[in-house]
Design an enzyme around this catalytic site. Structure first.
Site: not given
Ligand code: GLA
Length: 394
Positions: A33, A36, A122-126, A171
């Site tokens: 986390e 990247d 929600a942290g799932l990259s919508s 993501d």
């Molecule tokens: C978000 C960002 C990613 C990454 C994560 C943390 O999802 O879009 O690039 O930095 O947070 O790991």
């Protein structure tokens, strides 16, 4: 994934044309986390929540983008697209168009229907799933060919430059290159990756703390600048340190005392997280689940204590999961400050696990968590044109 038949039929009703449909998934990050953008390692998996982008050509020189989720539509002349973010749902698609145009890709006139089921905030990259689905649709319509790695980089650029969130590549990359039943270990410097099979007897259980987060501005960008401050200081001593990927815990032991205390902690999280992530990929490939689980718990503790990107609700979810039988590992996933935990759970007990977690969380916090049983899924792809059509005709 949202209903393909319904999406096709909504597009047809709205625009009178049968669309081509592209799907791009959301993701869950197993470990790695905030590594990247430090050129480090991440190990996400694409999941079976996705955005569908249905596209068809227009002849009136306009671009019309409709969102089923937001029940809204925008319309622009093809040569006068917005040059700035409006902080609304269409920024992700318009950002992608602006990056493509900058890169010399001719943007055709089109109608686009977006329909997604990736939970928002929600942290799932919508957002990455909207970007990648939109880009795939536009490239598909214009007949342009582009390697997936470049699609990911362009979508990241849209997020950074247009939307204004200084996110890394994870993501967008996994939304492009994810594979069914696999996690993806990505070297964010070289963009080389390997796919590690997730054993079939394990389930990915995602628990939504229901605490919302947003990347544009706010804590994510603060963390990123703290990390840059620490990197800069280390670089003064060892100029070969380009990013924290190049730094070690020994460097921190020598020069960390020159940093502000919180900057030292942020750097320690990233440096140790890189080591954990590579070790976790090795453990997954070797079938060493005990080590994998231990690394996930350690990653959560580091995210909570050193990176200070967790929240009491997510900590509670991890603590509850840890005491459940059949749970291999659990941690807060994604950008932090809310969102979801990822739990690697023996499939035979996944339902009971989810139920107990839901009840325990409700009791402890009064919050009703959404819990999703997910599968690692494929990256962006075109939906075969017969899918939906045949059934639609019935
Ligand atoms: C978000 C960002 C990613 C990454 C994560 C943390 O999802 O879009 O690039 O930095 O947070 O790991």
């Amino acid at each position: 994934m949202p209903n393909v038949i319904a999406t096709r039929s909504l597009h047809l009703e709205g625009f009178g044309q049968n669309p081509e449909i592209f799907a791009a998934p959301g993701r869950v990050n197993l470990i790695g986390e905030h590594t990247d953008y430090a050129d480090g390692f991440v190990m996400p998996a694409a999941i079976d929540f996705a955005t569908l982008a249905a596209i068809s050509p227009r002849t009136d020189n306009s671009i019309v983008i409709r969102s089923i989720n937001f029940e809204d539509e925008v319309n622009y002349p093809v040569d006068h697209l917005p040059t700035r973010a409006s902080h609304q749902w269409h920024d992700y698609t318009v950002g992608v168009l602006s990056v493509l145009r900058e890169a010399g890709v001719r943007i055709p006139a089109f109608s686009l229907t977006l329909n997604g089921d990736v939970p928002i905030g929600a942290g799932l990259s919508s957002s990455a799933s909207v970007e990648v689905a939109s880009m795939a649709a536009v490239l598909g319509l214009s007949g342009a060919d582009m390697p997936l790695t470049q699609v990911a980089q362009f979508c990241q650029r849209a997020e950074n430059r247009f939307v204004g969130a200084s996110t890394g590549i994870m993501d967008q990359f996994v939304a492009c290159c994810g594979a069914e039943d696999h996690a993806l270990l990505l070297d964010c410097r070289s963009l080389e990756y390997r796919l590690a099979p997730i054993p079939p007897h394990l389930s990915l259980v995602i628990a939504n703390s229901m605490v919302k987060h947003s990347h544009a501005g706010g804590e994510y960008n603060t963390r990123r600048s703290e990390v840059e401050e620490g990197t800069e200081l280390l670089r003064q001593h060892r100029p070969e340190i380009r990013l924290l990927r190049d730094a070690t815990v020994e460097d921190l032991a020598r020069w960390g005392k020159e940093m502000r205390p919180e900057v030292l902690k942020r750097c320690r999280h990233i440096i140790t997280e890189n080591t954990r992530t590579v070790a976790a990929a090795d453990a997954l490939e070797a079938g060493d689940l005990r080590t994998l689980g231990r690394l996930m718990y350690e990653a959560h503790a580091s995210y909570r204590d050193d990176f200070e990107a967790s929240c009491p609700e997510a900590d509670k979810l991890v603590e509850l999961a840890r005491h459940e039988p059949g749970c291999i590992g659990a941690r807060l996933t994604g950008g932090g400050f809310g969102g979801c935990t990822v739990n690697l759970v023996k499939s035979t007990v996944a339902e009971t696990f989810s139920e107990n977690l839901r009840k325990g969380y409700q009791k402890a916090t009064g919050i009703e968590a959404d819990i999703y049983l997910c599968h690692a899924s494929a990256g962006v792809h075109k939906i075969p044109s017969t899918e939906g059509e045949t059934q639609f005709a019935k």
